[in-house]
Motif scaffolding. Structure first.
Motif, short mmCIF file in Angstrom:
data_model
loop_
_atom_site.label_atom_id
_atom_site.label_comp_id
_atom_site.label_asym_id
_atom_site.label_seq_id
_atom_site.Cartn_x
_atom_site.Cartn_y
_atom_site.Cartn_z
N ARG A 61 0.84 -1.21 0.00
CA ARG A 61 0.00 0.00 0.00
C ARG A 61 0.87 1.26 0.00
NH1 ARG A 61 -3.25 3.42 -1.47
NH2 ARG A 61 -4.34 4.69 0.03
N VAL A 62 1.87 1.31 0.87
CA VAL A 62 2.73 2.49 0.94
C VAL A 62 3.55 2.62 -0.34
CG1 VAL A 62 4.71 3.52 2.15
CG2 VAL A 62 2.73 2.69 3.43
N ARG A 63 4.00 1.51 -0.92
CA ARG A 63 4.75 1.59 -2.18
C ARG A 63 3.88 2.21 -3.27
NH1 ARG A 63 7.05 -3.75 -5.08
NH2 ARG A 63 4.82 -4.03 -5.51
N ALA A 64 2.62 1.82 -3.34
CA ALA A 64 1.71 2.40 -4.34
C ALA A 64 1.49 3.89 -4.10
CB ALA A 64 0.37 1.65 -4.32
N VAL A 65 1.34 4.27 -2.84
CA VAL A 65 1.15 5.68 -2.50
C VAL A 65 2.39 6.49 -2.85
CG1 VAL A 65 0.94 7.26 -0.54
CG2 VAL A 65 -0.62 5.32 -0.74
N LEU A 66 3.58 5.96 -2.53
CA LEU A 66 4.82 6.65 -2.87
C LEU A 66 4.98 6.81 -4.38
CD1 LEU A 66 7.31 5.06 -0.31
CD2 LEU A 66 6.34 7.38 -0.25
N ALA A 67 4.62 5.78 -5.13
CA ALA A 67 4.71 5.86 -6.59
C ALA A 67 3.80 6.97 -7.11
CB ALA A 67 4.34 4.52 -7.22
N GLU A 68 2.62 7.07 -6.53
CA GLU A 68 1.69 8.13 -6.95
C GLU A 68 2.23 9.50 -6.55
OE1 GLU A 68 -2.99 9.37 -6.40
OE2 GLU A 68 -2.34 7.39 -5.76
N LEU A 69 2.81 9.61 -5.37
CA LEU A 69 3.34 10.89 -4.91
C LEU A 69 4.52 11.38 -5.75
CD1 LEU A 69 3.13 10.49 -1.05
CD2 LEU A 69 2.04 12.30 -2.39
N VAL A 70 5.41 10.48 -6.16
CA VAL A 70 6.54 10.94 -6.97
C VAL A 70 6.11 11.23 -8.40
CG1 VAL A 70 8.32 9.86 -5.54
CG2 VAL A 70 7.40 8.62 -7.50
N ALA A 71 5.05 10.57 -8.87
CA ALA A 71 4.55 10.85 -10.21
C ALA A 71 3.73 12.14 -10.23
CB ALA A 71 3.70 9.68 -10.71
N GLU A 72 2.98 12.38 -9.17
CA GLU A 72 2.12 13.56 -9.08
C GLU A 72 2.19 14.11 -7.65
OE1 GLU A 72 -2.56 14.68 -9.59
OE2 GLU A 72 -1.85 12.83 -10.52
N PRO A 73 3.23 14.90 -7.36
CA PRO A 73 3.48 15.35 -5.98
C PRO A 73 2.31 16.05 -5.29
CG PRO A 73 5.37 15.83 -7.35
CD PRO A 73 4.28 15.33 -8.26
N GLY A 74 1.46 16.71 -6.02
CA GLY A 74 0.35 17.43 -5.40
C GLY A 74 -0.93 16.63 -5.27
N SER A 75 -0.89 15.34 -5.50
CA SER A 75 -2.10 14.52 -5.49
C SER A 75 -2.73 14.46 -4.10
CB SER A 75 -1.77 13.11 -5.96
OG SER A 75 -2.84 12.22 -5.66
N PRO A 76 -3.95 15.00 -3.94
CA PRO A 76 -4.62 14.92 -2.64
C PRO A 76 -4.89 13.47 -2.21
CG PRO A 76 -5.72 16.53 -4.05
CD PRO A 76 -4.72 15.78 -4.90
N ALA A 77 -5.21 12.61 -3.16
CA ALA A 77 -5.49 11.20 -2.81
C ALA A 77 -4.22 10.52 -2.30
CB ALA A 77 -6.04 10.45 -4.02
N ALA A 78 -3.08 10.78 -2.95
CA ALA A 78 -1.82 10.18 -2.51
C ALA A 78 -1.41 10.74 -1.15
CB ALA A 78 -0.73 10.42 -3.54
N ALA A 79 -1.59 12.03 -0.95
CA ALA A 79 -1.27 12.63 0.36
C ALA A 79 -2.14 12.00 1.45
CB ALA A 79 -1.47 14.14 0.32
N ALA A 80 -3.41 11.78 1.15
CA ALA A 80 -4.30 11.14 2.12
C ALA A 80 -3.84 9.71 2.40
CB ALA A 80 -5.74 11.14 1.60
N GLY A 81 -3.38 9.01 1.37
CA GLY A 81 -2.87 7.65 1.56
C GLY A 81 -1.63 7.62 2.43
N LEU A 82 -0.74 8.59 2.22
CA LEU A 82 0.47 8.66 3.05
C LEU A 82 0.10 8.98 4.49
CD1 LEU A 82 3.59 8.40 2.74
CD2 LEU A 82 3.62 10.89 2.84
N ASN A 83 -0.81 9.93 4.67
CA ASN A 83 -1.24 10.29 6.02
C ASN A 83 -1.93 9.12 6.72
OD1 ASN A 83 -0.18 12.86 6.02
ND2 ASN A 83 -2.01 13.74 5.10
N GLU A 84 -2.66 8.32 5.96
CA GLU A 84 -3.30 7.12 6.52
C GLU A 84 -2.25 6.14 7.05
OE1 GLU A 84 -5.25 3.27 4.49
OE2 GLU A 84 -6.23 5.16 3.95
N ALA A 85 -1.18 5.97 6.28
CA ALA A 85 -0.09 5.08 6.73
C ALA A 85 0.60 5.66 7.95
CB ALA A 85 0.91 4.88 5.59
N LEU A 86 0.85 6.96 7.93
CA LEU A 86 1.53 7.61 9.06
C LEU A 86 0.69 7.58 10.33
CD1 LEU A 86 3.08 10.59 7.12
CD2 LEU A 86 4.34 8.71 8.23
N ALA A 87 -0.62 7.50 10.19
CA ALA A 87 -1.51 7.46 11.36
C ALA A 87 -1.33 6.18 12.17
CB ALA A 87 -2.97 7.61 10.91
#
Length: 179
Positions: A61-87
């Motif tokens: 899950r985190v690998r997929a979120v990181l891939a989305e974040l590096v491809a589209e740094p401003g993605s709200p969905a990817a940021a939410a996914g990263l925050n979900e993991a960090l929670a």
């Protein structure tokens, strides 16, 4: 066991690089037998986390979120996914025998390696322009540019850098040939 390229990157980049292409074949270390154990060992996490299959879904899950974040740094969905993991974890400051220290508290131990990779990504964002994808069009690897002038383009000069140089040389040689 798969021999993967570009080890030694920061944890977040190394997690992204558990997928690569070699000889036109897609590889995925985390889905290979013994791959999770190898990734944990490569990153010095073996003593902290066992190579248990319960750790795999959070890492994927985190690998997929990181891939989305590096491809589209401003993605709200990817940021939410990263925050979900960090929670799933928090850092607790404490005074240890050697002085100030920190400890990570996790709500579920299976999130440990994934949480560490997500937290590492936050550290890398101190220099977001240094998070890069290899400049070779056929390469899917990522790196954190630690070069002094910040101009690194390739995952490795020995691999993709040399392929690009060879391709430029061949193109020049073809252009110089009479028709």
């Amino acid at each position: 066991m798969l021999d993967r390229p570009l080890r030694g990157e920061p944890l977040a980049m190394d997690l992204l690089n558990t997928r690569w292409i070699a000889g036109g074949v897609d590889h995925d270390l985390l889905r290979a037998p013994g791959g999770l154990e190898r990734w944990l060992a490569d990153n010095g996490l073996t003593g902290r986390f066992p190579a248990d299959e319960a750790f795999l879904p959070p890492l994927l899950r985190v690998r997929a979120v990181l891939a989305e974040l590096v491809a589209e740094p401003g993605s709200p969905a990817a940021a939410a996914g990263l925050n979900e993991a960090l929670a799933h974890g928090s850092v607790r400051r404490l005074l240890g025998p050697q002085g100030p220290d920190t400890a990570v508290d996790l709500d579920d131990p299976s999130w440990g390696p994934a949480w560490a990779a997500a937290a590492d990504y936050l550290d890398l964002l101190r220099a977001p322009d240094r998070i890069r994808r290899c400049g070779h069009p056929d390469c899917v690897l990522y790196f954190f540019d630690t070069s002094k002038n910040g101009t690194r383009r390739w995952c490795s000069m020995a691999g993709c850098g040399n392929r690009a140089k060879a391709a430029r040389h061949q193109a020049r040689a073809r252009a110089d040939r009479p028709a």
